[in-house]
Scaffold this motif. Structure first.
Motif, PDB file in Angstrom:
ATOM      1  N   ASN A  78       0.813  -1.219   0.000  1.00 19.51           N
ATOM      2  CA  ASN A  78       0.000   0.000   0.000  1.00 19.51           C
ATOM      3  C   ASN A  78       0.843   1.264   0.000  1.00 19.51           C
ATOM      4  O   ASN A  78       0.415   2.297  -0.508  1.00 19.51           O
ATOM      5  CB  ASN A  78      -0.965  -0.010   1.183  1.00 19.51           C
ATOM      6  N   ALA A 100      -2.246  -2.583  -7.270  1.00 16.62           N
ATOM      7  CA  ALA A 100      -2.558  -3.042  -8.631  1.00 16.62           C
ATOM      8  C   ALA A 100      -3.472  -2.057  -9.356  1.00 16.62           C
ATOM      9  O   ALA A 100      -3.285  -1.774 -10.552  1.00 16.62           O
ATOM     10  CB  ALA A 100      -3.201  -4.428  -8.573  1.00 16.62           C
ATOM     11  N   ILE A 101      -4.442  -1.507  -8.635  1.00 16.56           N
ATOM     12  CA  ILE A 101      -5.363  -0.542  -9.251  1.00 16.56           C
ATOM     13  C   ILE A 101      -4.604   0.707  -9.682  1.00 16.56           C
ATOM     14  O   ILE A 101      -4.766   1.205 -10.806  1.00 16.56           O
ATOM     15  CB  ILE A 101      -6.502  -0.183  -8.263  1.00 16.56           C
ATOM     16  N   SER A 137      -0.402  -5.530  -3.176  1.00 11.47           N
ATOM     17  CA  SER A 137      -1.726  -5.242  -2.636  1.00 11.47           C
ATOM     18  C   SER A 137      -2.707  -4.930  -3.757  1.00 11.47           C
ATOM     19  O   SER A 137      -2.310  -4.534  -4.866  1.00 11.47           O
ATOM     20  CB  SER A 137      -1.647  -4.060  -1.662  1.00 11.47           C
ATOM     21  N   ASP A 138      -3.977  -5.106  -3.477  1.00 10.54           N
ATOM     22  CA  ASP A 138      -5.009  -4.836  -4.480  1.00 10.54           C
ATOM     23  C   ASP A 138      -5.001  -3.372  -4.901  1.00 10.54           C
ATOM     24  O   ASP A 138      -5.144  -3.056  -6.089  1.00 10.54           O
ATOM     25  CB  ASP A 138      -6.388  -5.212  -3.920  1.00 10.54           C
ATOM     26  N   ASP A 139      -4.819  -2.480  -3.927  1.00 11.31           N
ATOM     27  CA  ASP A 139      -4.837  -1.050  -4.258  1.00 11.31           C
ATOM     28  C   ASP A 139      -3.598  -0.644  -5.047  1.00 11.31           C
ATOM     29  O   ASP A 139      -3.655   0.260  -5.892  1.00 11.31           O
ATOM     30  CB  ASP A 139      -4.963  -0.208  -2.982  1.00 11.31           C
TER      31      ASP A 139
END
Length: 498
Positions: free
Chosen positions: A59, A95-96, A91-93
């Motif tokens: 993050n 990747a976004i 983290s997913d965020d």
């Protein structure tokens, strides 16, 4: 006062905010990035400068990617992002935000190994490699990469925390993380920013608000709290009609010696300007002319080798130590006061005497106030290699003895009998002059005499002492203790009038 958070508590605050605002985690990250960029642009408004942004895959790296996107939107044209790809997880965020940055004209380089870092010519560096939560020094590829970045000798802005920095707990002697010019941190300063060892990791810090849930944060308990001006305003009491000198108490200051009368004068001066109704200085005969000439408002009690304070209860506050000396007669005088059972404000040579007479420490009356600097504290309670250990010991001893320990430094730690540690944020390097501790002792004594509780007197004294120095630092490169003493009353007036 603002509750300071551990890294785990800050993550809990993030999660609580996301769940209860409600706000998506990616939107909270965007808010943090915007707050960072606003601060960054106040410092670095020249958009022609080139910026290298190093992003890990967590993050913190997601924050860095969002910052890159926003800097481009604010006119920076020479932005390059370095993705530190030393592990499989992301983290997913992150990747976004990586997808978003790929849709812009921002240059991007993947670093699979430190050797991939070549020909960095950026004017500025933003560190978003690793965030908080580390509990061991960097090693391997991360350590090698960070050392390469440090050797570039560029101005580094760290996102929330410098990579490799422990946000709480014992800081290693040989710090091997990012050495930042400035850290822009979110919602709260890190606890370890108040410890001297942090100077290796960041020259300065700024806190930016990202709208985390403050009610939740204030309910957390890390044991550390940051004083605010509003706390001081609530504690101060205005003077009332028909009050008189007896209303504001009588202070006895036992201080000074043949060659150190200045300490007695400074403590007495500070006590006067804090508002004590009566001040008596217990000084050697040789100091009478200096006292009467410099401070005619202060009464004298001549001290010799046989002096004993016959009725200590007649004084609402007794401070002992500044410039006193450690002669046997002064040891006996301190012992007699301690055995009389009255709370004391103990500083300087009186602390040094206690360091040699550990049997007296356990006999201190509750609500006594000790004001040691680092070396005095270690003489009292043993040697410490790290400031974290020193503050933990101060916290433990304040609780055990039911006293207040004011552990002095750039950021003074006020350790209360409850086990809480309050961090005083006022004060500045211009105050690095002899006599400042004498002033603080006099201010504490002045407040205790006016019937402030010992804890409140210590809080008020530390904050106002530093605040007076901050006001003077706007006009002076260095500040003398006398200047601070004479400004105390003005600072109290300004705070109490708000």
């Amino acid at each position: 006062m603002r509750t300071l958070l551990t890294s785990a508590q800050m993550r809990s605050a993030d999660q609580f905010t996301i769940a209860n605002k409600p706000i998506a985690s990616i939107d909270l990250m965007e808010k943090a990035a915007r707050a960072f960029v606003q601060s960054f642009l106040r410092d670095e408004f020249d958009t022609n400068k080139s910026v290298a942004i190093f992003c890990g895959k967590g993050n913190n790296g997601g924050d860095g990617l969002a910052i890159a996107h926003l800097l481009i939107a604010n006119g920076y044209e020479n932005i390059k992002v370095y993705i530190v790809d030393f592990g499989k997880k992301q983290s997913d965020d992150f990747a976004i935000n990586l997808q978003r940055i790929e849709e812009t004209r921002c240059k991007k380089t993947i670093i699979n190994a430190p050797a991939d870092l070549k020909n960095i010519k950026a004017d500025l560096i933003i560190d978003a490699i690793l965030g908080s939560g580390l509990n061991k020094p960097l090693s391997g590829a991360f350590e090698e990469l960070v050392q390469m970045i440090n050797k570039l000798n560029k101005k580094v802005y760290a996102v929330d925390v410098p990579t490799g920095f422990f946000t709480e707990g014992k800081l290693p002697k040989d710090y091997n993380g990012i050495k930042a010019y400035k850290t822009i941190c979110f919602q709260r300063p890190k606890i370890n920013f108040f410890f001297p060892e942090s100077a290796t990791a960041t020259e300065k810090y700024e806190v930016v608000d990202i709208d985390l849930d403050e009610t939740f944060i204030q309910k957390q308990d890390s044991g550390f709290y940051l004083l605010e001006e509003s706390d001081i305003e609530k504690l101060l009491k205005p003077r009332k009609l028909f009050s008189h000198k007896g209303t504001y108490g009588h202070v006895l200051i036992i201080a000074g010696n043949t060659n150190t009368m200045g300490a007695a004068l400074l403590s007495s001066m500070a006590c006067l300007h804090t508002g004590a109704g009566l001040t008596t200085a217990c000084i050697p005969q040789s100091g009478l002319i200096a006292l009467n000439t410099t401070l005619p408002e202060v009464m004298a009690l001549v001290r010799d080798e046989y002096t004993r304070i016959e009725n200590p209860k007649k004084y609402q506050a007794i401070a002992i130590g500044p410039g006193l000396g450690t002669a046997p007669e002064n040891e006996k005088l301190l012992e007699s006061l301690i055995m009389a059972g009255q709370a004391l404000i103990i500083d300087a040579d009186a602390l040094n005497i206690l360091g040699e007479r550990s049997d007296l420490i356990d006999k201190l009356a509750p609500n006594s106030v000790l004001t040691p600097h680092m070396k005095e504290f270690d003489r009292l309670f043993g040697e410490h290699d790290h400031w974290w250990d020193r503050v933990e010991r101060a916290k433990e001893q304040a609780r055990r003895l039911k006293i207040v320990i004011v552990l002095k430094n750039q950021y003074t730690f006020i350790c209360l009998p409850t086990g809480k540690v309050l961090v005083n944020p006022t004060g500045n390097p211009a105050m690095a002059q002899g006599g400042m501790g004498d002033i603080l002792t006099g201010i504490i004594a002045g407040f205790v005499a006016q019937k402030y509780a010992a804890t409140d007197a210590a809080i008020l004294a530390c904050y106002i002492h530093g605040k007076a120095g901050d006001g003077l630092a706007h006009e002076h490169f260095v500040i003398t203790a006398s200047q601070v003493a004479t400004r105390v009353s003005k600072e109290i007036k300004m705070l109490i009038s708000k």
